[in-house]
Scaffold this active site. Sequence first.
Site, short mmCIF file in Angstrom:
data_model
loop_
_atom_site.label_atom_id
_atom_site.label_comp_id
_atom_site.label_asym_id
_atom_site.label_seq_id
_atom_site.Cartn_x
_atom_site.Cartn_y
_atom_site.Cartn_z
N HIS A 150 29.56 116.65 84.49
CA HIS A 150 28.10 115.84 83.87
C HIS A 150 28.89 114.56 83.74
O HIS A 150 29.79 114.52 83.75
CB HIS A 150 28.07 116.22 82.20
CG HIS A 150 26.90 117.46 82.00
ND1 HIS A 150 26.48 117.57 80.66
CD2 HIS A 150 26.73 118.52 83.21
CE1 HIS A 150 25.96 118.63 81.32
NE2 HIS A 150 26.01 119.75 82.74
N CYS B 232 24.96 116.29 75.73
CA CYS B 232 24.89 117.84 75.43
C CYS B 232 25.75 117.82 74.85
O CYS B 232 27.03 117.34 74.04
CB CYS B 232 24.38 118.24 76.53
SG CYS B 232 26.13 118.27 77.26
N CYS C 126 29.08 117.95 75.93
CA CYS C 126 29.55 116.40 76.03
C CYS C 126 30.56 116.07 75.05
O CYS C 126 31.09 115.32 74.75
CB CYS C 126 29.05 115.53 77.05
SG CYS C 126 28.52 116.05 79.17
N GLU D 53 29.28 112.68 81.97
CA GLU D 53 30.50 112.30 79.88
C GLU D 53 32.51 112.95 80.52
O GLU D 53 32.81 111.50 80.48
CB GLU D 53 29.45 112.70 78.99
CG GLU D 53 28.46 111.61 78.65
CD GLU D 53 27.16 112.80 79.30
OE1 GLU D 53 26.91 113.19 78.66
OE2 GLU D 53 27.76 113.32 80.45
#
Length: 158
Positions: A51, A81, A84, A53
């Site tokens: 992801h 999410c 993260c 992040e």
Amino acid sequence: MQEKFMREALRLAKKANDLGEVPIGAVVVLGGKIIGRGYNLRTRMQMATQHAEIRAIDRACRKLHSWRLEDAEIYVTLEPCPMCMGAILNSRIERVYFGAYEQKGRSLTRELAAANLVNHTVEVEGGILEEECSSLLSAFFRDMRLREKQKDPHSSDG
């Protein structure tokens, strides 16, 4: 200043979009300078943890030679999410600024930020350049559905 960093996150999200990835970008900022950048590469790398992040946090940690990102901020185009948010909390980032609000009900961002799970809490502010962040994501998913529909000769028009 928030818009400046969110615009960089949007630029990164567009790079993900160009690769066919969900268009999410993130930057980690410390002392007014970007120390980590990331964008989604989950599909391309076939790794669930890729992801935006996580990638930005990883780069920031490497730059500082520390897993602690105290006093840092992260700007991300979509509300983080739970995975993260866990990385944000664990790295001791102080503030999260995000653009679009998560629409699928997984938005535990504020609850996790305040939970003091790792002896740390995070300030969270959403809606930074929300319209631009939301429209990029909406266009991506609209185009994806259209491509999928064109691939499936048995799909109906209604």
